[in-house]
Design an enzyme around this catalytic site. Structure first.
Site, PDB file in Angstrom:
ATOM      1  N   TYR A  76       0.774  -1.239   0.006  1.00  8.85           N
ATOM      2  CA  TYR A  76      -0.073  -0.050  -0.070  1.00  8.85           C
ATOM      3  C   TYR A  76       0.756   1.335   0.003  1.00  8.85           C
ATOM      4  O   TYR A  76       1.268   1.680   0.934  1.00  8.85           O
ATOM      5  CB  TYR A  76      -0.844   0.020   1.060  1.00  8.85           C
ATOM      6  CG  TYR A  76      -1.831  -1.295   1.296  1.00  8.85           C
ATOM      7  CD1 TYR A  76      -2.216  -1.975   0.387  1.00  8.85           C
ATOM      8  CD2 TYR A  76      -2.185  -1.641   2.611  1.00  8.85           C
ATOM      9  CE1 TYR A  76      -3.114  -2.996   0.309  1.00  8.85           C
ATOM     10  CE2 TYR A  76      -3.131  -2.825   2.619  1.00  8.85           C
ATOM     11  CZ  TYR A  76      -3.433  -3.442   1.616  1.00  8.85           C
ATOM     12  OH  TYR A  76      -4.209  -4.681   1.517  1.00  8.85           O
ATOM     13  N   HIS A 145       0.336 -12.121   1.819  1.00  9.34           N
ATOM     14  CA  HIS A 145      -0.479 -11.455   0.986  1.00  9.34           C
ATOM     15  C   HIS A 145      -0.804 -12.002  -0.583  1.00  9.34           C
ATOM     16  O   HIS A 145      -0.122 -12.224  -1.298  1.00  9.34           O
ATOM     17  CB  HIS A 145       0.083 -10.045   0.880  1.00  9.34           C
ATOM     18  CG  HIS A 145      -0.833  -8.948   0.498  1.00  9.34           C
ATOM     19  ND1 HIS A 145      -0.305  -7.717   0.315  1.00  9.34           N
ATOM     20  CD2 HIS A 145      -1.799  -8.840   0.116  1.00  9.34           C
ATOM     21  CE1 HIS A 145      -1.129  -6.773   0.050  1.00  9.34           C
ATOM     22  NE2 HIS A 145      -2.186  -7.388  -0.269  1.00  9.34           N
TER      23      HIS A 145
END
Length: 346
Positions: A76, A145
């Site tokens: 992010y 992830h």
């Protein structure tokens, strides 16, 4: 449960707001998570939230209001989200929140090789970088992830997972999780590594546009996994702003979201509030993870969870579901096919 959770800190929290929040057990971890939680994805540049000070205020306000779970990742903003959250957490009692970050997905890019690295070496480096950015000695949950992008699940099980488990032994994490968009790989990796995961995060799989999580939820719960239901706005599709240019959904799905947003704007209602309320009616997930980069968005979400929808909002939601969202769909396979095709050309 209602009342005061273990994360309540007298003199820090707004006690009245905390008492309005629902807290649920996160599987076998035993953690009691607020039903509403903070997603760090919207702190990345691809969501065009560039007011860092406002983001810090929003995070601090949400935690004081009883939101006690924060999720972030190196991907992010290539660390931007972790850095902002780290700044926001300074001065906040460590007891007041649980926090998770991730390994495996890192850079923006055009191919899988540019974006993903599930190797043991990179995983070990990533954990220490994340802790440094967050200003913490440990996180509560360390997640692998978007496992669907690995060359195989065996790489995740044999390379990534052992490093994450070693970090847990070293006290850098308390629990281990896995995340992804397609649900079948999540089920398969849990079967490949029985008992080694504590949580599972699925994003955009129980929304006004797609309810696929329902088919897998019984399996996850039977494993006593803490289920985190994330991105209930379908990565911006279900907001008045609408989808960003980078969104990988097909045109038909984008059209459904756009029609919902246009109708809600005409009625002076925020589609995002309807979307998060709709998702949160699903029983089973411990928490519903949503990006909250401004205090206004925090208030919209708190209002949805604490007060529900008013009569006008309920009617608009019903109208949208009937007229724009009747055809449930998803974007599974689109992004991975695009990235693999780009890699093949190199």
């Amino acid at each position: 449960m209602s009342g005061l959770p273990p994360t309540f800190v007298k003199g820090f929290h707004d006690e009245a707001s905390v008492r309005k929040m629902t807290y649920n057990r996160l599987g076998k971890t035993g953690l009691l998570l607020s039903q509403l939680s903070i997603g760090g994805g919207t702190l990345a540049p691809f969501y065009e939230n560039d007011d860092e000070d406002e983001a810090i205020r929003a995070i601090q306000y949400a935690i004081k209001s009883g939101v006690n779970y924060i999720d972030t990742a190196p991907y992010y903003g290539q660390g931007r989200s972790e850095k902002i959250i780290g700044k926001a957490l300074k001065g906040i009692p460590r007891q007041a929140y649980y926090i998770a970050t991730k390994v495996g997905r890192y850079n923006m890019g055009n191919t899988i090789d540019e974006m993903f690295d599930f190797s043991a070496k990179k995983t070990k480096e990533s954990i220490d970088i994340s802790l440094n950015y967050l200003g913490l000695e440990s996180v509560d949950i360390l997640q692998i992830h978007d496992i669907e992008f690995a060359d195989s699940l065996d790489i995740v099980v044999n390379e990534t997972l052992p490093v994450v488990e070693e970090a847990k032994k070293q006290g850098k994490a308390r629990f281990i999780g896995v995340t992804g968009y397609p649900l079948e790989p999540l089920k398969q990796i849990i079967l490949k590594a029985p008992g080694r995961f504590d949580t599972v995060l699925a994003y955009s799989r129980y929304t006004m546009l797609d309810e696929s999580l329902v088919d897998y939820l019984p399996f996850f719960l039977e494993q006593d996994l803490g289920v985190i239901c994330a991105a209930n706005h379908a990565l911006g599709l279900l907001t008045n702003h609408g989808a960003f240019d980078w969104h990988v959904a097909g045109d038909d799905l984008k059209k459904q979201g756009r029609l919902c947003g246009e109708y809600c704007k005409e009625q002076d209602v925020e589609l995002g509030k309807l979307a998060i309320w709709y998702s949160a009616q699903l029983k089973g997930p411990a928490t519903f993870l949503v990006g909250m980069a401004t205090t206004d968005i925090v208030n919209i979400n708190l209002d949805s969870f604490q007060n529900g929808l008013n009569e006008k909002e309920s009617l608009i939601l019903t109208y949208c579901l009937k007229n724009f969202c009747a055809k449930k769909s998803h974007w599974e396979g689109i992004e991975i096919a695009k990235l693999r095709a780009a890699a093949a050309k190199k």
